[in-house]
Design a protein around this motif. Structure first.
Motif, mmCIF file in Angstrom:
data_model
loop_
_atom_site.group_PDB
_atom_site.id
_atom_site.type_symbol
_atom_site.label_atom_id
_atom_site.label_comp_id
_atom_site.label_asym_id
_atom_site.label_seq_id
_atom_site.Cartn_x
_atom_site.Cartn_y
_atom_site.Cartn_z
ATOM 1 N N TYR A 1 0.837 -1.193 0.000
ATOM 2 C CA TYR A 1 0.000 0.000 0.000
ATOM 3 C C TYR A 1 0.879 1.252 0.000
ATOM 4 O O TYR A 1 2.027 1.220 0.433
ATOM 5 C CB TYR A 1 -0.923 0.022 1.218
ATOM 6 N N THR A 2 0.314 2.355 -0.473
ATOM 7 C CA THR A 2 1.039 3.617 -0.480
ATOM 8 C C THR A 2 1.051 4.204 0.931
ATOM 9 O O THR A 2 -0.006 4.326 1.554
ATOM 10 C CB THR A 2 0.351 4.618 -1.440
ATOM 11 N N THR B 1 -4.136 3.480 0.458
ATOM 12 C CA THR B 1 -4.600 3.063 -0.866
ATOM 13 C C THR B 1 -3.628 2.071 -1.476
ATOM 14 O O THR B 1 -2.416 2.157 -1.255
ATOM 15 C CB THR B 1 -4.729 4.278 -1.806
ATOM 16 N N LYS B 2 -4.165 1.147 -2.231
ATOM 17 C CA LYS B 2 -3.354 0.130 -2.877
ATOM 18 C C LYS B 2 -3.172 0.503 -4.334
ATOM 19 O O LYS B 2 -4.145 0.563 -5.099
ATOM 20 C CB LYS B 2 -4.017 -1.247 -2.765
ATOM 21 N N PRO B 3 -1.927 0.791 -4.774
ATOM 22 C CA PRO B 3 -1.720 1.188 -6.164
ATOM 23 C C PRO B 3 -2.019 0.036 -7.118
ATOM 24 O O PRO B 3 -1.957 -1.139 -6.743
ATOM 25 C CB PRO B 3 -0.238 1.579 -6.199
ATOM 26 N N SER B 4 -2.336 0.372 -8.361
ATOM 27 C CA SER B 4 -2.670 -0.658 -9.348
ATOM 28 C C SER B 4 -1.483 -1.564 -9.634
ATOM 29 O O SER B 4 -1.651 -2.742 -9.936
ATOM 30 C CB SER B 4 -3.150 -0.001 -10.653
ATOM 31 N N THR B 5 -0.285 -1.006 -9.544
ATOM 32 C CA THR B 5 0.921 -1.810 -9.722
ATOM 33 C C THR B 5 1.655 -1.874 -8.390
ATOM 34 O O THR B 5 2.310 -0.906 -7.993
ATOM 35 C CB THR B 5 1.848 -1.204 -10.788
ATOM 36 N N PRO B 6 1.540 -2.985 -7.654
ATOM 37 C CA PRO B 6 2.168 -3.072 -6.338
ATOM 38 C C PRO B 6 3.691 -2.922 -6.446
ATOM 39 O O PRO B 6 4.300 -3.376 -7.410
ATOM 40 C CB PRO B 6 1.790 -4.477 -5.853
#
Length: 247
Positions: A26-27, A42-47
């Protein structure tokens, strides 16, 4: 949950201090210490890759070599496709191995040639004098530490855990999400760093260039292991894929 706190004004927290809340994949979010607001991650689309690792994109490459420096087991050159994976950006350090495994195999080595220096000990030196089975146990231990599935299973173990270990009936489950050793194709693909040249810095073996990228006989001399990540990485951000200790 709070995983780390940055204190910008000393040992006593002040209203101007900042809380950094992090969670793997997560960011990170920041918040003033005095605030009571709920913090949303928030969890970015590209971990992002796991700490200390680089993301290696999948692709197709020509595996092997028939160039002027090739060895017999590198031919014939053939096309191989690999899926994306993560890889440590450096060789496993002695500090990391000792902390996780509780042993120092490199201290057990008895030189067979008096007067010849061997890789030695040091926190930032790569771990060495390991068997393949020791590396398997390290991978499993690291998976357990990080809450991941273990990739390797085996029937029985003999010898010292993590130092000259012997494992019986080892099996690899590639569907698991834990740590493992790269396959031969993955290792070569990662070492090439997306290049098609003989070495990841070019086709020509020139000491003036190679010295910037690798520890080897000319600059390492009789000390066979040097500090990891002290040379230029390849284009995938991986250090010591040539030189230093051998894998």
């Amino acid at each position: 949950s709070v995983s780390s706190v940055v204190n910008t004004s000393g040992s006593v927290f002040q209203a101007t201090d900042t809380l950094i809340v992090t969670k793997y994949l997560y960011t990170p979010a920041t918040q003033a210490v005095a605030a009571t607001n709920t913090i949303h991650l928030t969890k970015p689309s590209t971990p992002p890759p796991p700490p200390g690792m680089k993301s290696i994109p999948g692709g197709t490459f020509m595996m092997g070599s028939n160039g002027p420096y090739h060895e017999q087991n590198e031919i014939p050159v053939h096309q191989v496709t690999v899926s994306s994976f993560y890889m440590d950006s450096t060789e496993v350090t002695q500090a990391d191995y000792k902390l996780l495994m509780g042993v120092e195999p490199w201290l057990e080595y008895n030189p067979v040639t008096p007067g010849v220096r061997y890789p030695g000990a040091g926190n930032r030196l790569p771990a060495w004098y390991l068997t393949w089975n020791d590396a398997v146990l390290y991978c499993n231990a690291r998976s357990k530490r990080d809450g991941l599935d273990t990739v390797y299973s085996y029937g029985s173990r003999s010898g010292v855990y993590g130092s000259n270990s012997e494992l019986d009936s080892v099996e690899i489950d590639y569907s698991k999400n834990g740590y493992r050793l790269p396959t031969e194709a993955e290792w070569e693909y990662a070492a090439r760093g997306g290049t098609t040249t003989e070495f990841y810095w070019g086709d020509i073996y020139q000491d003036s260039v190679a010295l910037r990228y690798a520890w080897y006989g000319l600059n390492a001399r009789t000390q066979e292991a040097l500090t990891v990540a002290s040379k230029i990485p390849n284009d995938f951000g991986l250090y010591d894929m040539l030189g230093n200790v051998g894998e």
